[in-house]
Design an enzyme around this catalytic site. Structure first.
Site, PDB file in Angstrom:
ATOM      1  N   ILE A  44     -17.974  -9.624   1.461  1.00 49.52           N
ATOM      2  CA  ILE A  44     -17.361 -10.764   2.149  1.00 49.52           C
ATOM      3  C   ILE A  44     -16.439 -11.531   1.189  1.00 49.52           C
ATOM      4  O   ILE A  44     -16.896 -12.117   0.196  1.00 49.52           O
ATOM      5  CB  ILE A  44     -18.447 -11.700   2.745  1.00 49.52           C
ATOM      6  N   THR A  58      -9.460   0.006   8.503  1.00 50.60           N
ATOM      7  CA  THR A  58      -8.824   1.105   7.757  1.00 50.60           C
ATOM      8  C   THR A  58      -7.636   1.653   8.555  1.00 50.60           C
ATOM      9  O   THR A  58      -7.495   1.382   9.761  1.00 50.60           O
ATOM     10  CB  THR A  58      -9.824   2.261   7.557  1.00 50.60           C
ATOM     11  N   GLY A  98       7.792   5.771 -15.066  1.00 47.22           N
ATOM     12  CA  GLY A  98       7.325   6.870 -15.920  1.00 47.22           C
ATOM     13  C   GLY A  98       6.072   6.468 -16.680  1.00 47.22           C
ATOM     14  O   GLY A  98       5.207   5.778 -16.140  1.00 47.22           O
ATOM     15  N   GLY A  99       6.003   6.859 -17.965  1.00 51.75           N
ATOM     16  CA  GLY A  99       4.817   6.543 -18.783  1.00 51.75           C
ATOM     17  C   GLY A  99       4.520   5.051 -18.768  1.00 51.75           C
ATOM     18  O   GLY A  99       3.349   4.640 -18.752  1.00 51.75           O
ATOM     19  N   GLU A 141      -9.729  -5.270   6.728  1.00 52.90           N
ATOM     20  CA  GLU A 141      -9.237  -5.688   8.052  1.00 52.90           C
ATOM     21  C   GLU A 141      -8.900  -4.477   8.937  1.00 52.90           C
ATOM     22  O   GLU A 141      -7.977  -4.494   9.738  1.00 52.90           O
ATOM     23  CB  GLU A 141      -8.079  -6.682   7.922  1.00 52.90           C
ATOM     24  N   SER A 151     -16.434   0.071   9.561  1.00 54.99           N
ATOM     25  CA  SER A 151     -15.480   0.388  10.627  1.00 54.99           C
ATOM     26  C   SER A 151     -16.120   0.228  11.999  1.00 54.99           C
ATOM     27  O   SER A 151     -15.489  -0.224  12.951  1.00 54.99           O
ATOM     28  CB  SER A 151     -14.973   1.831  10.467  1.00 54.99           C
ATOM     29  N   PHE A 200     -15.167 -14.845   6.341  1.00 55.13           N
ATOM     30  CA  PHE A 200     -15.355 -14.138   7.609  1.00 55.13           C
ATOM     31  C   PHE A 200     -16.472 -13.127   7.394  1.00 55.13           C
ATOM     32  O   PHE A 200     -16.291 -12.165   6.629  1.00 55.13           O
ATOM     33  CB  PHE A 200     -14.046 -13.448   7.963  1.00 55.13           C
ATOM     34  N   ALA A 201     -17.621 -13.336   8.022  1.00 54.54           N
ATOM     35  CA  ALA A 201     -18.783 -12.507   7.742  1.00 54.54           C
ATOM     36  C   ALA A 201     -19.061 -11.563   8.921  1.00 54.54           C
ATOM     37  O   ALA A 201     -19.817 -11.896   9.842  1.00 54.54           O
ATOM     38  CB  ALA A 201     -19.987 -13.392   7.451  1.00 54.54           C
ATOM     39  N   GLN A 239       6.236   6.068 -10.685  1.00 52.96           N
ATOM     40  CA  GLN A 239       7.051   7.248 -11.027  1.00 52.96           C
ATOM     41  C   GLN A 239       8.364   6.833 -11.695  1.00 52.96           C
ATOM     42  O   GLN A 239       8.789   7.439 -12.676  1.00 52.96           O
ATOM     43  CB  GLN A 239       7.331   8.047  -9.736  1.00 52.96           C
TER      44      GLN A 239
END
Ligand code: CAA
Length: 381
Positions: free
Chosen positions: A156, A365, A339-340, A363, A131, A122-123, A336
């Site tokens: 693209i 923002t 963790g590490g 598609e 935007s 889709f170009a 989270q």
């Protein structure tokens, strides 16, 4: 025609097995090599995944929107790069032809897109038109029974594998804005087309985006989609639909991350007990589940509305806005909870955290979705 429930379950079960058996085990390898293996792409062809949304009479599975988003959710249970391989043929690359193509265009292109023999891109986006899609500068100037195309498209998806582009270009340079734009089917092997190298990206390695340069490319007028000046409408209607599909993928990824987080919390011990027993961990899991469930309900509702023939511009924007932000929050909480380990590549969670960031950008923002929602509200739609 919707599938009967048994056939629908069989299809979803087949996709589920394909995802679990053929994609999940090679996620890290695909990311490392920035490439989905040909054998997996061949499996996608055999499963009919390239033709999910293409009508049965043109060789596709002809799924309803509701069925398609259910498949998108299943595909979301692995790295989104896999879905991207088929994504443009199912959505933004093919739907201009499905919705606006004449019989000849459909008969020529849709069977090849459905089988995966040809990849569609889709170009629309350009260096100066992201935007603000109506400010497209690539030109398609009428010249006898051809249009001569010049300019550059940017970022693209699948352009490097594409056999055809759905191109939006300015056919009337005198007319600024949306009204001067027309849409075209452009075979990628026409003289004067060159595709740039895939960009290095933050995530979704294995999915590629490239520039396309058009240098005096002669496109037969018979390949124009819809009427002259209708190209922006083509793009917007294709995107309305695409936004629902992407939202389905967001739900799938969120569900995968929740599953991983639950499993990890049940295994991992700290302070002499499984971390799943801590209410602060439970709170994060509950928030993730609640949001993913809400997004699932939104996607299903909007898809059913589209299947019943209603305009879903606002619903698609609400759903894309919520689902893409939701999966960002879920990925953050998954890191989270891990963790590490969530920050370490071997566990794959940090990869999903990077992969999902694009959902808030492409598609449309989140800010574009807000604009679409507010405009529709204020117009009283
Ligand atoms: N359906 C049908 N028609 C529509 C429409 C829709 N959803 N939205 C707008 N239109 C029509 C309008 O009715 C109007 O028609 P008239 O002139 O006849 O009244 C015309 O299009 C222009 O509309 P607007 O005045 O609303 O246009 P705008 O310039 O203000 O832009 C916008 C509207 C919503 C901001 C739009 O530009 C937009 O969606 N921008 C985001 C673009 C986008 O999503 N890009 C992503 C590219 S693809 C991608 O990311 C995938 C990849 O491969 C990486």
């Amino acid at each position: 025609m919707p599938l009967d429930l048994e056939t629908r379950e069989q299809l979803l079960d087949t996709v589920r097995r394909f995802v679990r058996e053929s994609c999940v085990p090679i996620e890290a390898k695909v990311a490392e090599e920035d490439r989905v293996p040909d054998s997996v792409i061949q499996q996608m062809r055999e499963l009919g995944l390239f033709g999910l949304s293409i009508p049965v009479e043109y060789g596709g599975l002809g799924l309803t929107m509701e069925e398609e988003v259910l498949v998108a959710m299943e595909l979301g249970h692995t790295s989104p790069a896999f879905r991207s391989v088929i994504g443009t043929n199912v959505g933004i690359g093919s739907q201009g032809v499905v919705m606006f193509g004449n019989e000849q265009q459909k008969a020529e292109w849709l069977p090849k897109l459905a089988s995966g023999e040809v990849v569609a891109s889709f170009a629309l986006t350009e260096p100066g038109a992201g935007s603000d899609a109506a400010s497209v500068r690539v030109t398609a100037i009428p010249d006898g029974d051809h249009y001569v195309v010049n300019g550059t498209k940017r970022f693209i998806t699948n352009a490097n594998r594409a056999g055809m582009f759905t191109l939006m270009a300015r056919s009337n340079p005198e007319r600024k804005g949306a009204g001067g734009i027309s849409a075209f089917i452009v075979p990628s092997n026409l003289p004067g087309i060159s595709v740039g190298k895939p960009e290095k990206k933050m995530g979704q390695q294995g999915a590629h985006i490239c520039d396309i340069n058009f240098d005096n490319v002669r496109v037969p007028a018979s390949l124009r989609l819809g009427k002259e000046g209708e190209g922006f409408k083509v793009a917007m209607q294709v995107l309305d639909r695409g936004r629902l599909h992407i939202s389905g993928v967001c739900v799938g990824v969120a569900e995968r991350l929740i599953e991983e987080s639950v499993n990890y919390a049940r295994e991992r011990e700290q302070f002499g007990q499984k971390i799943a027993e801590f209410q602060l961990i439970q709170g994060m899991l509950a928030d993730c589940k609640t949001e993913a469930y809400a997004a699932r309900c939104m996607v299903m509702d909007a898809a059913r509305k589209r299947d019943s023939g209603q305009s879903i511009t606002m619903e698609a924007a609400c759903t894309k806005y919520f689902a893409s932000e939701m999966v960002g929050r879920v990925a953050d909480k998954a890191v989270q909870i891990f963790g590490g380990a969530g920050y370490v590549a071997d566990y794959g969670i940090e990869r999903f955290y990077r992969d999902v960031r694009i959902f808030r950008l492409y598609e449309g923002t989140s800010q574009i979705q807000q604009i679409v929602i507010a405009r529709n509200l204020l117009r009283g739609d």
